[in-house]
Design an enzyme around this catalytic site. Structure first.
Site, PDB file in Angstrom:
ATOM      1  N   LYS A 188      15.928  21.911 -10.511  1.00 54.21           N
ATOM      2  CA  LYS A 188      15.238  20.667 -10.837  1.00 54.21           C
ATOM      3  C   LYS A 188      16.098  19.648 -11.586  1.00 54.21           C
ATOM      4  O   LYS A 188      16.895  19.989 -12.444  1.00 54.21           O
ATOM      5  CB  LYS A 188      14.005  20.948 -11.719  1.00 54.21           C
ATOM      6  CG  LYS A 188      12.822  21.560 -11.000  1.00 54.21           C
ATOM      7  CD  LYS A 188      12.208  20.676  -9.941  1.00 54.21           C
ATOM      8  CE  LYS A 188      11.414  19.521 -10.483  1.00 54.21           C
ATOM      9  NZ  LYS A 188      10.207  19.932 -11.174  1.00 54.21           N
ATOM     10  N   SER A 209      14.719  21.743 -15.716  1.00 54.00           N
ATOM     11  CA  SER A 209      13.535  22.554 -15.935  1.00 54.00           C
ATOM     12  C   SER A 209      13.939  23.858 -16.590  1.00 54.00           C
ATOM     13  O   SER A 209      15.020  24.386 -16.338  1.00 54.00           O
ATOM     14  CB  SER A 209      12.852  22.823 -14.595  1.00 54.00           C
ATOM     15  OG  SER A 209      12.097  24.017 -14.655  1.00 54.00           O
ATOM     16  N   GLU A 242       9.787   8.274 -16.718  1.00 50.21           N
ATOM     17  CA  GLU A 242       8.449   8.831 -16.997  1.00 50.21           C
ATOM     18  C   GLU A 242       8.031   8.546 -18.429  1.00 50.21           C
ATOM     19  O   GLU A 242       6.876   8.201 -18.701  1.00 50.21           O
ATOM     20  CB  GLU A 242       8.437  10.345 -16.744  1.00 50.21           C
ATOM     21  CG  GLU A 242       8.444  10.685 -15.270  1.00 50.21           C
ATOM     22  CD  GLU A 242       8.555  12.189 -15.027  1.00 50.21           C
ATOM     23  OE1 GLU A 242       7.929  12.671 -14.100  1.00 50.21           O
ATOM     24  OE2 GLU A 242       9.271  12.876 -15.781  1.00 50.21           O
ATOM     25  N   HIS A 287       0.831  -1.219   0.000  1.00 47.40           N
ATOM     26  CA  HIS A 287       0.000   0.000   0.000  1.00 47.40           C
ATOM     27  C   HIS A 287       0.862   1.264   0.000  1.00 47.40           C
ATOM     28  O   HIS A 287       0.436   2.301   0.502  1.00 47.40           O
ATOM     29  CB  HIS A 287      -0.937   0.050   1.210  1.00 47.40           C
ATOM     30  CG  HIS A 287      -1.698  -1.223   1.451  1.00 47.40           C
ATOM     31  ND1 HIS A 287      -2.948  -1.464   0.945  1.00 47.40           N
ATOM     32  CD2 HIS A 287      -1.343  -2.350   2.123  1.00 47.40           C
ATOM     33  CE1 HIS A 287      -3.361  -2.670   1.313  1.00 47.40           C
ATOM     34  NE2 HIS A 287      -2.388  -3.231   2.019  1.00 47.40           N
TER      35      HIS A 287
END
Ligand code: ARG
Length: 438
Positions: free
Chosen positions: A281, A275, A288, A154
């Protein structure tokens, strides 16, 4: 030049010609198309259907087309229906009248079927190779990092495991994918050439000979099945969906692990991007993209299934749409596997951060219960006792192992000094079958 102009009075509409053409998509089949044609011509010659001279001329022509495409001297383009028409009309313009005999005892239906099978077999072997490197990198990375880490259910810290065991779970998935791939390779290994359009041919061709020349295990038994069967593409793209589903889960783990919240791994700069506005970043773009491209592969597989489900036997033009889907699924899976292999190979594993996460998660609670069971407390009672210990720790911002023995005894008289050894994280993994985690 059309392959089929004879029975037509009007030339086709320009829009229709563009609509009908698959050349831009199927041009990558040129090698398989030429190999298939060469086998066909060799067989026609050995059966006395083509003369010595005709055979030599056609073979030379086909080989020169192949060489010119490879060298870049011949561009696959122009007003052709597909790669099969392109090669045939190019042959005729090269060698003249004899070229018109190439298509004797053959249809584009068995031709495209054999081309695609040859191509699918080649790509399945490439996939196998890439899958093997991925498996190798997974084991190597796993065995070099037997560090303690929290295991989750979980997405909540559950029990202590090792980074090694976690990675080896993905190794098992890829092993199953390999087995599925080998099975798909076995199933597709049948030669459809010679089935003609759907009903064989009146010529006395030798299908066993082309089967041998093209290195297929056997010939397709049924003509109508031979030109209609796209199962092997669906099976291979199914293997792709499984590989991608597994890569996508690993991507999800990776994305979490390299977040500041987890900090378990650092992805190499080569597979991250920055970024345009936030200078600090470093984004995990590679995993992804893999997660995103998984949807693309599912789409291709589902499209093939949907495309086939309503088709009466035998060939229908709908099936021309198989190629773009098959190529997309295979290309995408190959590139994702290659990238993931490198992401894993180059990442840094942060032992300290994982260890800290283990200590902050009460990951030895189950073992404290096991300890009590060893002291003859029934498991259900042990579970409740440890639950109360955890609650106490939470309220006092403490960990189980840092409680004094007197405090622990308030929860159960059975707890003694040896408890600390038992619930020490390093020791936990040396007990029972937990040794397999190391
Ligand atoms: N380009 C076609 C395909 O990929 C080749 C087969 C054409 N056959 C036909 N009967 N029109 O499906």
């Amino acid at each position: 030049m059309k392959l089929w102009g004879g029975r037509f009075k009007n030339s086709s509409d320009e829009l229709m010609e563009a609509f009908n053409s698959s050349l831009e998509i199927d041009k990558r089949l040129y090698e398989e198309d030429i190999i298939g044609s060469i086998a066909h011509v060799n067989m026609l010659f050995s059966q006395g259907i083509l003369s010595d001279l005709e055979h030599d001329k056609i073979i030379d022509g086909l080989e020169s087309i192949y060489d010119d495409i490879e060298s870049g001297a011949l561009l696959i383009a122009g007003n052709h229906e597909d790669i099969h028409s392109f090669v045939e009309s190019n042959l005729i313009s090269r060698i003249g009248e004899t070229g018109k005999k190439l298509h004797t005892a053959r249809s584009r239906n068995d031709q495209v079927a054999v081309d695609m099978r040859l191509y699918a077999r080649k790509m399945a072997h490439e996939l196998l190779e890439v899958l093997d490197s991925y498996l190798e990198v997974l084991t190597e990375k796993a065995h070099n990092h037997p560090y303690l880490m929290p295991g989750y259910t979980h997405l909540q810290r559950a029990q202590v495991v090792t980074f090694k065991h976690h990675l080896l779970a993905y190794f098992e998935m890829a092993k199953r994918d390999k087995a599925r791939l080998l099975n798909a390779l076995e199933v597709l290994d049948e030669n459809p050439l010679g089935a003609g359009a759907l009903a064989g041919t009146t010529h006395n061709i030798d299908r066993d000979y082309t089967t041998e020349l093209l290195n297929f295990k056997k010939k397709k038994e049924n003509f109508m099945d031979a030109v209609s069967d796209r199962d092997y593409q669906i099976e291979l793209t199914n293997v792709c969906t499984m590989i991608m589903m597994h890569l996508s889960r690993l991507s999800e783990d990776m994305i979490l692990w390299c977040s500041q919240e987890f900090g378990f791994v650092t992805m190499d700069d080569r597979y991250s991007t920055g970024s345009s506005i936030m200078p600090q970043k470093k984004n995990p773009d590679a995993p992804e993209l893999i997660r995103g491209k998984t949807a693309v592969v599912y789409g291709a597989h589902t499209t093939l299934l949907s495309m086939m489900k309503g088709l009466p036997l035998t060939y229908n033009k709908d099936m021309q749409e198989d190629k773009v889907q098959f190529f997309t699924a295979i290309d995408t899976t190959l590139s994702c596997l290659r990238i993931m292999t490198e992401v894993i190979r180059t990442m840094t594993v942060n032992k300290e951060n994982m260890r800290n996460a283990v200590e902050a998660g009460f990951l030895n609670a189950t073992e404290l219960a096991d300890y009590l069971v060893q002291k003859n407390v029934p498991f259900r009672d042990a579970h409740r006792i440890v639950g109360e210990v955890v609650l106490h720790c939470e309220e006092n911002n403490s960990t189980i192992e840092s409680l004094e023995i007197d405090t622990l005894k308030k929860f159960s008289e059975m707890i003694e000094d040896d408890v600390y050894d038992y619930i020490e994280y390093e020791n936990i993994l040396t007990k029972g079958i937990k040794k397999e985690l190391l």
